[in-house]
Design a protein around this motif. Structure first.
Motif, PDB file in Angstrom:
ATOM      1  N   ASP A   1     -28.881 -13.099 -32.905  1.00 33.67           N
ATOM      2  CA  ASP A   1     -28.493 -14.192 -32.012  1.00 33.67           C
ATOM      3  C   ASP A   1     -29.383 -14.254 -30.778  1.00 33.67           C
ATOM      4  O   ASP A   1     -29.600 -15.327 -30.210  1.00 33.67           O
ATOM      5  N   SER A   2     -29.914 -13.115 -30.347  1.00 33.95           N
ATOM      6  CA  SER A   2     -30.784 -13.078 -29.162  1.00 33.95           C
ATOM      7  C   SER A   2     -32.229 -13.469 -29.498  1.00 33.95           C
ATOM      8  O   SER A   2     -33.066 -13.533 -28.614  1.00 33.95           O
ATOM      9  N   GLY A   3     -32.511 -13.700 -30.798  1.00 39.12           N
ATOM     10  CA  GLY A   3     -33.844 -14.106 -31.203  1.00 39.12           C
ATOM     11  C   GLY A   3     -34.725 -12.960 -31.670  1.00 39.12           C
ATOM     12  O   GLY A   3     -35.842 -13.186 -32.128  1.00 39.12           O
ATOM     13  N   GLU A   4     -34.225 -11.719 -31.566  1.00 41.62           N
ATOM     14  CA  GLU A   4     -35.000 -10.562 -32.012  1.00 41.62           C
ATOM     15  C   GLU A   4     -35.114 -10.586 -33.539  1.00 41.62           C
ATOM     16  O   GLU A   4     -34.147 -10.847 -34.235  1.00 41.62           O
ATOM     17  N   ILE A   5     -36.320 -10.309 -34.034  1.00 39.34           N
ATOM     18  CA  ILE A   5     -36.558 -10.295 -35.478  1.00 39.34           C
ATOM     19  C   ILE A   5     -36.714  -8.856 -35.934  1.00 39.34           C
ATOM     20  O   ILE A   5     -37.417  -8.067 -35.306  1.00 39.34           O
ATOM     21  N   ARG A   6     -36.029  -8.524 -37.020  1.00 37.82           N
ATOM     22  CA  ARG A   6     -36.192  -7.187 -37.602  1.00 37.82           C
ATOM     23  C   ARG A   6     -36.369  -7.343 -39.108  1.00 37.82           C
ATOM     24  O   ARG A   6     -35.893  -8.303 -39.721  1.00 37.82           O
TER      25      ARG A   6
ATOM     26  N   ASP B   1     -30.022  -0.457 -46.077  1.00 33.54           N
ATOM     27  CA  ASP B   1     -28.986   0.377 -46.695  1.00 33.54           C
ATOM     28  C   ASP B   1     -29.574   1.460 -47.598  1.00 33.54           C
ATOM     29  O   ASP B   1     -28.975   2.509 -47.773  1.00 33.54           O
ATOM     30  N   ASP B   2     -30.723   1.192 -48.202  1.00 37.95           N
ATOM     31  CA  ASP B   2     -31.366   2.145 -49.102  1.00 37.95           C
ATOM     32  C   ASP B   2     -32.680   2.606 -48.487  1.00 37.95           C
ATOM     33  O   ASP B   2     -33.737   2.091 -48.811  1.00 37.95           O
ATOM     34  N   GLY B   3     -32.595   3.524 -47.561  1.00 35.27           N
ATOM     35  CA  GLY B   3     -33.792   4.097 -46.948  1.00 35.27           C
ATOM     36  C   GLY B   3     -33.857   3.923 -45.448  1.00 35.27           C
ATOM     37  O   GLY B   3     -34.353   4.780 -44.750  1.00 35.27           O
ATOM     38  N   GLY B   4     -33.402   2.776 -44.950  1.00 36.25           N
ATOM     39  CA  GLY B   4     -33.417   2.550 -43.511  1.00 36.25           C
ATOM     40  C   GLY B   4     -34.745   2.025 -43.004  1.00 36.25           C
ATOM     41  O   GLY B   4     -35.727   1.884 -43.739  1.00 36.25           O
ATOM     42  N   ALA B   5     -34.761   1.755 -41.705  1.00 37.05           N
ATOM     43  CA  ALA B   5     -35.933   1.150 -41.067  1.00 37.05           C
ATOM     44  C   ALA B   5     -37.175   2.033 -41.182  1.00 37.05           C
ATOM     45  O   ALA B   5     -38.286   1.527 -41.355  1.00 37.05           O
ATOM     46  N   GLY B   6     -37.009   3.345 -41.090  1.00 38.63           N
ATOM     47  CA  GLY B   6     -38.153   4.245 -41.173  1.00 38.63           C
ATOM     48  C   GLY B   6     -38.839   4.182 -42.526  1.00 38.63           C
ATOM     49  O   GLY B   6     -40.065   4.128 -42.611  1.00 38.63           O
ATOM     50  N   GLN B   7     -38.049   4.187 -43.605  1.00 41.82           N
ATOM     51  CA  GLN B   7     -38.637   4.128 -44.944  1.00 41.82           C
ATOM     52  C   GLN B   7     -39.206   2.749 -45.246  1.00 41.82           C
ATOM     53  O   GLN B   7     -40.203   2.631 -45.960  1.00 41.82           O
ATOM     54  N   ILE B   8     -38.608   1.710 -44.694  1.00 42.33           N
ATOM     55  CA  ILE B   8     -39.181   0.364 -44.829  1.00 42.33           C
ATOM     56  C   ILE B   8     -40.574   0.353 -44.210  1.00 42.33           C
ATOM     57  O   ILE B   8     -41.540  -0.116 -44.812  1.00 42.33           O
ATOM     58  N   ALA B   9     -40.693   0.896 -42.992  1.00 41.50           N
ATOM     59  CA  ALA B   9     -41.982   0.925 -42.296  1.00 41.50           C
ATOM     60  C   ALA B   9     -43.002   1.765 -43.056  1.00 41.50           C
ATOM     61  O   ALA B   9     -44.176   1.383 -43.169  1.00 41.50           O
TER      62      ALA B   9
ATOM     63  N   ARG C   1     -43.806  -1.341 -58.841  1.00 36.82           N
ATOM     64  CA  ARG C   1     -42.938  -2.020 -57.884  1.00 36.82           C
ATOM     65  C   ARG C   1     -42.154  -0.999 -57.070  1.00 36.82           C
ATOM     66  O   ARG C   1     -41.675  -0.011 -57.617  1.00 36.82           O
ATOM     67  N   PHE C   2     -42.042  -1.285 -55.777  1.00 36.21           N
ATOM     68  CA  PHE C   2     -41.340  -0.398 -54.864  1.00 36.21           C
ATOM     69  C   PHE C   2     -40.524  -1.243 -53.892  1.00 36.21           C
ATOM     70  O   PHE C   2     -40.947  -2.331 -53.511  1.00 36.21           O
ATOM     71  N   GLY C   3     -39.385  -0.744 -53.477  1.00 37.42           N
ATOM     72  CA  GLY C   3     -38.563  -1.489 -52.523  1.00 37.42           C
ATOM     73  C   GLY C   3     -37.732  -0.568 -51.651  1.00 37.42           C
ATOM     74  O   GLY C   3     -37.363   0.534 -52.062  1.00 37.42           O
ATOM     75  N   LYS C   4     -37.454  -1.037 -50.460  1.00 34.87           N
ATOM     76  CA  LYS C   4     -36.578  -0.338 -49.518  1.00 34.87           C
ATOM     77  C   LYS C   4     -35.771  -1.379 -48.755  1.00 34.87           C
ATOM     78  O   LYS C   4     -36.244  -2.483 -48.509  1.00 34.87           O
ATOM     79  N   THR C   5     -34.552  -1.005 -48.401  1.00 32.27           N
ATOM     80  CA  THR C   5     -33.690  -1.863 -47.581  1.00 32.27           C
ATOM     81  C   THR C   5     -33.116  -1.016 -46.449  1.00 32.27           C
ATOM     82  O   THR C   5     -33.233   0.215 -46.450  1.00 32.27           O
TER      83      THR C   5
ATOM     84  N   GLY D   1     -49.030  -7.051 -53.315  1.00 28.71           N
ATOM     85  CA  GLY D   1     -48.118  -8.011 -52.704  1.00 28.71           C
ATOM     86  C   GLY D   1     -47.052  -7.293 -51.906  1.00 28.71           C
ATOM     87  O   GLY D   1     -46.583  -6.224 -52.294  1.00 28.71           O
ATOM     88  N   CYS D   2     -46.689  -7.880 -50.790  1.00 25.84           N
ATOM     89  CA  CYS D   2     -45.685  -7.284 -49.910  1.00 25.84           C
ATOM     90  C   CYS D   2     -44.799  -8.401 -49.354  1.00 25.84           C
ATOM     91  O   CYS D   2     -45.295  -9.291 -48.658  1.00 25.84           O
ATOM     92  N   ARG D   3     -43.537  -8.376 -49.710  1.00 24.91           N
ATOM     93  CA  ARG D   3     -42.594  -9.377 -49.215  1.00 24.91           C
ATOM     94  C   ARG D   3     -41.572  -8.686 -48.325  1.00 24.91           C
ATOM     95  O   ARG D   3     -40.883  -7.775 -48.751  1.00 24.91           O
ATOM     96  N   ARG D   4     -41.504  -9.139 -47.074  1.00 26.91           N
ATOM     97  CA  ARG D   4     -40.525  -8.601 -46.128  1.00 26.91           C
ATOM     98  C   ARG D   4     -39.436  -9.637 -45.912  1.00 26.91           C
ATOM     99  O   ARG D   4     -39.734 -10.821 -45.762  1.00 26.91           O
ATOM    100  N   ARG D   5     -38.190  -9.200 -45.899  1.00 26.39           N
ATOM    101  CA  ARG D   5     -37.090 -10.097 -45.529  1.00 26.39           C
ATOM    102  C   ARG D   5     -36.784  -9.829 -44.069  1.00 26.39           C
ATOM    103  O   ARG D   5     -36.497  -8.701 -43.671  1.00 26.39           O
ATOM    104  N   LEU D   6     -36.871 -10.894 -43.275  1.00 27.16           N
ATOM    105  CA  LEU D   6     -36.667 -10.789 -41.836  1.00 27.16           C
ATOM    106  C   LEU D   6     -35.303 -11.342 -41.470  1.00 27.16           C
ATOM    107  O   LEU D   6     -34.832 -12.306 -42.069  1.00 27.16           O
TER     108      LEU D   6
END
Length: 190
Positions: free
Chosen positions: A121-126, A164-172, A158-162, A112-117
């Motif tokens: 304001d410009s509509g860009e999703i991260r 603040d804890d790891g950054g975009a690179g570790q999330i990816a 279970r594993f998680g990254k945010t 299972g993989c849950r991403r919080r998006l």
């Protein structure tokens, strides 16, 4: 800001980013406090097997000190190394545990993989966080809570990254790891 580390040295409160490193040794040396301990333990099990993917975790606990984890997938196994400082009073100063667990990929029943998006304001999703779980056929060793009395629970990794804890690179990289494991679950082993 720094915190006391294994052997008395100070550790930075923010750890270096391991996500740019594609090979396990470089990532471990950049991120872990005890890469030699981890790599020796993992190497004893890998014995030349290809590392298809991995994820790393490290944090500082105010009571126990540093907690570190490496999870490697070689296509047929998940090899988990965990290192943790021994709490004060439970061993000589500077003591740590080093443990290894090998889980056959055939025992993973669900990924299972849950991403919080977050939409700007410009509509860009991260993606600003990711939570991954691997449900196993083995049963959880934890004692059941009152409401779960008598009901067995399956073990899960279970594993998680945010951000603040790891950054975009570790999330990816964690999402990439989850996809790798999902791609080998249920496939016949050669």
């Amino acid at each position: 800001m720094s915190r006391p580390g294994y052997g008395g040295g100070d550790l930075p409160a923010v750890f270096p980013d391991w996500s740019p490193y594609q090979d396990l040794e470089s990532a471990a040396r950049a991120y872990l406090r005890d890469p030699d301990v981890a790599l020796e333990a993992l190497g004893g099990v890998l014995r030349g097997a290809s590392v298809l993917g991995f994820t790393l975790e490290r944090f500082v606990n105010e009571v126990n000190g540093v907690w570190q984890e490496v999870v490697v997938c070689d296509g047929s196994r998940l090899i988990l190394w965990h290192g943790e400082d021994v709490p004060p009073g439970e061993g000589p100063p500077g003591s740590m545990t080093s443990s290894l667990r090998v889980v056959p990929v055939s025992t993973v029943t669900e990924v299972g993989c849950r991403r919080r998006l977050n939409r700007s304001d410009s509509g860009e999703i991260r993606v600003d966080s990711i939570d991954v779980y691997l449900l196993l056929t083995s049963l959880d060793e934890a004692p059941p809570s009152e409401e779960m009395a008598g009901t067995p629970r399956h073990d899960a990794l279970r594993f998680g990254k945010t951000l603040d804890d790891g950054g975009a690179g570790q999330i990816a990289r964690l999402e990439e790891f989850a996809r790798l494991v999902a791609s080998v679950v249920g496939r016949p082993m050669l």
